[in-house]
Scaffold this active site. Structure first.
Site, PDB file in Angstrom:
ATOM      1  NE  ARG A 140      -3.718   0.114   2.581  1.00 60.17           N
ATOM      2  CZ  ARG A 140      -5.142  -0.347   2.395  1.00 60.17           C
ATOM      3  NH1 ARG A 140      -5.448  -1.561   2.078  1.00 60.17           N
ATOM      4  NH2 ARG A 140      -6.082   0.555   2.398  1.00 60.17           N
ATOM      5  CE1 TYR A 143      -4.535   6.811  -3.310  1.00 60.64           C
ATOM      6  CE2 TYR A 143      -4.840   6.376  -1.145  1.00 60.64           C
ATOM      7  CZ  TYR A 143      -5.322   6.856  -2.002  1.00 60.64           C
ATOM      8  OH  TYR A 143      -6.390   7.768  -2.097  1.00 60.64           O
TER       9      TYR A 143
HETATM   10  P1  NAD Z   1     -10.891   7.504  -8.998  1.00 60.84           P
HETATM   11  O1  NAD Z   1     -10.131   6.684  -9.354  1.00 60.84           O
HETATM   12  O2  NAD Z   1     -12.411   7.301  -9.451  1.00 60.84           O
HETATM   13  O3  NAD Z   1     -10.249   8.975  -9.786  1.00 60.84           O
HETATM   14  C1  NAD Z   1      -9.254   9.375  -9.847  1.00 60.84           C
HETATM   15  C2  NAD Z   1      -9.207  10.113 -11.348  1.00 60.84           C
HETATM   16  O4  NAD Z   1      -7.671  10.317 -11.556  1.00 60.84           O
HETATM   17  C3  NAD Z   1      -9.698   9.134 -12.229  1.00 60.84           C
HETATM   18  O5  NAD Z   1     -10.445   9.966 -13.269  1.00 60.84           O
HETATM   19  C4  NAD Z   1      -8.195   8.872 -13.008  1.00 60.84           C
HETATM   20  O6  NAD Z   1      -8.659   8.562 -14.656  1.00 60.84           O
HETATM   21  C5  NAD Z   1      -7.425  10.038 -12.824  1.00 60.84           C
HETATM   22  N1  NAD Z   1      -5.907   9.806 -12.784  1.00 60.84           N
HETATM   23  C6  NAD Z   1      -5.273   8.943 -12.300  1.00 60.84           C
HETATM   24  N2  NAD Z   1      -4.024   8.989 -12.416  1.00 60.84           N
HETATM   25  C7  NAD Z   1      -3.934  10.222 -13.337  1.00 60.84           C
HETATM   26  C8  NAD Z   1      -2.991  10.808 -14.045  1.00 60.84           C
HETATM   27  N3  NAD Z   1      -1.639  10.222 -13.920  1.00 60.84           N
HETATM   28  N4  NAD Z   1      -3.062  11.961 -14.690  1.00 60.84           N
HETATM   29  C9  NAD Z   1      -4.389  12.284 -14.920  1.00 60.84           C
HETATM   30  N5  NAD Z   1      -5.229  11.703 -14.034  1.00 60.84           N
HETATM   31  C10 NAD Z   1      -5.014  10.713 -13.499  1.00 60.84           C
HETATM   32  O7  NAD Z   1     -10.880   7.830  -7.449  1.00 60.84           O
HETATM   33  P2  NAD Z   1     -11.632   8.604  -6.542  1.00 60.84           P
HETATM   34  O8  NAD Z   1     -12.179   8.116  -5.377  1.00 60.84           O
HETATM   35  O9  NAD Z   1     -12.560   9.712  -7.535  1.00 60.84           O
HETATM   36  O10 NAD Z   1     -10.577   9.562  -5.834  1.00 60.84           O
HETATM   37  C11 NAD Z   1     -10.470  11.082  -6.135  1.00 60.84           C
HETATM   38  C12 NAD Z   1      -9.186  11.399  -5.474  1.00 60.84           C
HETATM   39  O11 NAD Z   1      -9.617  11.565  -3.996  1.00 60.84           O
HETATM   40  C13 NAD Z   1      -7.797  10.515  -5.284  1.00 60.84           C
HETATM   41  O12 NAD Z   1      -6.956  11.471  -5.434  1.00 60.84           O
HETATM   42  C14 NAD Z   1      -7.868   9.837  -4.048  1.00 60.84           C
HETATM   43  O13 NAD Z   1      -6.478   9.436  -3.792  1.00 60.84           O
HETATM   44  C15 NAD Z   1      -8.475  10.650  -3.155  1.00 60.84           C
HETATM   45  N6  NAD Z   1      -9.270   9.708  -2.218  1.00 60.84           N
HETATM   46  C16 NAD Z   1     -10.647   9.311  -2.433  1.00 60.84           C
HETATM   47  C17 NAD Z   1     -10.971   8.210  -1.463  1.00 60.84           C
HETATM   48  C18 NAD Z   1     -12.423   7.964  -1.707  1.00 60.84           C
HETATM   49  O14 NAD Z   1     -12.936   7.121  -0.808  1.00 60.84           O
HETATM   50  N7  NAD Z   1     -12.889   7.789  -2.565  1.00 60.84           N
HETATM   51  C19 NAD Z   1     -10.466   8.367  -0.177  1.00 60.84           C
HETATM   52  C20 NAD Z   1      -9.167   9.207  -0.063  1.00 60.84           C
HETATM   53  C21 NAD Z   1      -8.492   9.911  -0.752  1.00 60.84           C
HETATM   54  N1  UDP Z   2     -12.914  -5.572   1.730  1.00 60.04           N
HETATM   55  C1  UDP Z   2     -13.477  -6.420   1.973  1.00 60.04           C
HETATM   56  N2  UDP Z   2     -14.266  -7.207   0.680  1.00 60.04           N
HETATM   57  C2  UDP Z   2     -13.965  -6.647  -0.738  1.00 60.04           C
HETATM   58  C3  UDP Z   2     -13.297  -5.394  -0.611  1.00 60.04           C
HETATM   59  C4  UDP Z   2     -12.606  -4.824   0.407  1.00 60.04           C
HETATM   60  O1  UDP Z   2     -13.921  -6.966   2.843  1.00 60.04           O
HETATM   61  O2  UDP Z   2     -14.739  -7.207  -1.590  1.00 60.04           O
HETATM   62  C5  UDP Z   2     -12.421  -4.886   3.010  1.00 60.04           C
HETATM   63  C6  UDP Z   2     -10.672  -4.395   2.904  1.00 60.04           C
HETATM   64  O3  UDP Z   2      -9.931  -5.380   3.085  1.00 60.04           O
HETATM   65  C7  UDP Z   2     -10.760  -3.316   3.697  1.00 60.04           C
HETATM   66  C8  UDP Z   2     -12.099  -2.716   3.802  1.00 60.04           C
HETATM   67  O4  UDP Z   2     -12.877  -3.618   3.408  1.00 60.04           O
HETATM   68  O5  UDP Z   2     -10.590  -3.883   4.980  1.00 60.04           O
HETATM   69  C9  UDP Z   2     -12.198  -1.510   3.068  1.00 60.04           C
HETATM   70  O6  UDP Z   2     -11.737  -1.755   1.826  1.00 60.04           O
HETATM   71  P1  UDP Z   2     -11.437  -0.574   0.689  1.00 60.04           P
HETATM   72  O7  UDP Z   2     -10.603  -1.286  -0.438  1.00 60.04           O
HETATM   73  O8  UDP Z   2     -12.718  -0.230   0.143  1.00 60.04           O
HETATM   74  O9  UDP Z   2     -10.684   0.611   1.094  1.00 60.04           O
HETATM   75  P2  UDP Z   2      -9.556   0.859   2.011  1.00 60.04           P
HETATM   76  O10 UDP Z   2      -8.909  -0.420   2.618  1.00 60.04           O
HETATM   77  O11 UDP Z   2      -8.536   1.644   1.100  1.00 60.04           O
HETATM   78  O12 UDP Z   2      -9.890   1.560   3.154  1.00 60.04           O
END
Ligand code: NAD
Ligand code: UDP
Length: 310
Positions: A140, A143
């Site tokens: 992980r 990221y």
């Molecule tokens: P997502 O994967 O749907 O969106 C990410 C977007 O970034 C996509 O459209 C992808 O094509 C684009 N992208 C990826 N790499 C790129 C690059 N090198 N150049 C240009 N575009 C690129 O994910 P999301 O859930 O919408 O997440 C958006 C942001 O929020 C991310 O930065 C993610 O780390 C952050 N975030 C999301 C969550 C969540 O729960 N959804 C939680 C924590 C942080």
């Molecule tokens: N997880 C799960 N089943 C799935 C996908 C994810 O039990 O099909 C679990 C995963 O191991 C984690 C939690 O759900 O403990 C959240 O996972 P997710 O990938 O949504 O987000 P993150 O781990 O980044 O918080």
């Protein structure tokens, strides 16, 4: 205002673009479509205040804008682990390119950071003052450490170059337009239940997460961006905490059907618990979540039902 949204065709980015376009800002959506989809933003393409640019944030770019929201980065573990070196580059070089642009054009720049900066947290719930417990060399790390380094860059540009920054730490967010094969737990469970497949719990299912509905999160983004009091980092998330077993049971209640729960092996470094302390968001942004998990899951289930079966 002229606003750049990197990652604007993704799950969160497309909801943000919707709101900014509705508020009459001039929006440039930049995306390389790694995980984003044109269908997320196709309804915006005819609008005079929306532009789509296919571009990678790791390559420099120039736009005359007032605001930059940096969301470009794959967010689900299977996607960000697919090409881990590219994930780190996206976070780090994407941050450098956004910050360089913000410095040149004097834009305010917003970083979508993550609760993953807390790693497998030893402090619970997690306040922004907690420095985290992150494995720097695990699966992980591309990221988590990429996002941590991006935060470092944001604060160094702020201290050294007076760049006007805002940093949000997003906790697990779900809602319509999540990719059905995204691999995250909410989309997996809903899609599995809707297709009548077994729900896959990784490990014993006692690990916890706190799930925020997308509309609440995006409201928090705008409040953070447009206030002058704090630069962050600031947690935005829903403090309701659920085990994955509870989430699976709720999903089955909402969707119905005959799916069973099955257990699969737990991925390495999977955090055991996660819950935001949102004291700062309440205080500075007057923000708190309004959509309860059950309601949000119903709305998201309706979305997947349409996407999968209509
Ligand atoms: P997502 O994967 O749907 O969106 C990410 C977007 O970034 C996509 O459209 C992808 O094509 C684009 N992208 C990826 N790499 C790129 C690059 N090198 N150049 C240009 N575009 C690129 O994910 P999301 O859930 O919408 O997440 C958006 C942001 O929020 C991310 O930065 C993610 O780390 C952050 N975030 C999301 C969550 C969540 O729960 N959804 C939680 C924590 C942080
Ligand atoms: N997880 C799960 N089943 C799935 C996908 C994810 O039990 O099909 C679990 C995963 O191991 C984690 C939690 O759900 O403990 C959240 O996972 P997710 O990938 O949504 O987000 P993150 O781990 O980044 O918080």
């Amino acid at each position: 205002m002229r606003v750049l949204v990197t990652g604007g065709a993704g799950f969160l980015g497309s909801h943000l673009c919707d709101l900014l376009v509705a508020q009459d800002h001039d929006v440039v959506c930049l995306d390389n479509f790694f995980t984003g989809r044109k269908s997320n933003i196709s309804h915006l393409l005819g609008k005079t205040n929306f532009e789509l640019v296919r571009h990678d944030v790791t390559d420099p770019f120039k736009f005359e804008v007032d605001r930059i929201y940096n969301l470009a980065c794959p967010a689900s573990p299977p996607h960000y682990q697919y090409n881990p070196i590219k994930t780190t580059k996206t976070s780090v070089m994407g941050a450098i390119n956004c910050l360089g642009l913000a410095k040149r054009v004097k834009a305010r720049v917003f970083q979508a950071s993550t609760s993953e900066v807390y790693g497998d947290p030893a402090v619970h719930p997690q306040p922004e003052s907690y420095w985290g417990n992150v494995n720097p060399i695990g699966v992980r790390s591309c990221y988590d450490e990429g996002k941590r380094c991006a935060e470092t860059l944001f604060f160094d540009y702020h201290r050294e170059n007076k760049v006007d920054i805002r940093v949000v730490r997003i906790f697990n967010t779900y809602g319509p337009r999540m990719h059905p094969n995204d691999g995250r737990v909410v989309s997996n469970f809903l899609v599995q239940a809707l297709k009548g497949e077994n729900l896959t719990i990784y490990g014993d299912g006692l690990q916890t997460r706190s799930f925020c509905y997308v509309d609440d999160l995006i409201e928090g983004f705008l409040r953070l961006m447009e206030q002058e009091e704090v630069v962050g980092p600031i947690n935005i998330g829903n403090p309701g905490e659920f085990t994955m077993l509870e989430l699976a049971e709720k999903t089955l209640q909402i969707v119905g059907g005959s799916s069973k729960i099955v257990h699969k092996s737990l991925p390495s470094d999977d955090p055991k618990q996660r819950k935001p302390d949102i004291t700062l968001a309440r205080k500075h942004l007057k923000w708190e979540p309004t959509v309860a998990l059950e309601e949000g899951l119903k709305r998201t289930a309706d979305h997947f039902r349409q996407e999968l079966f209509d």
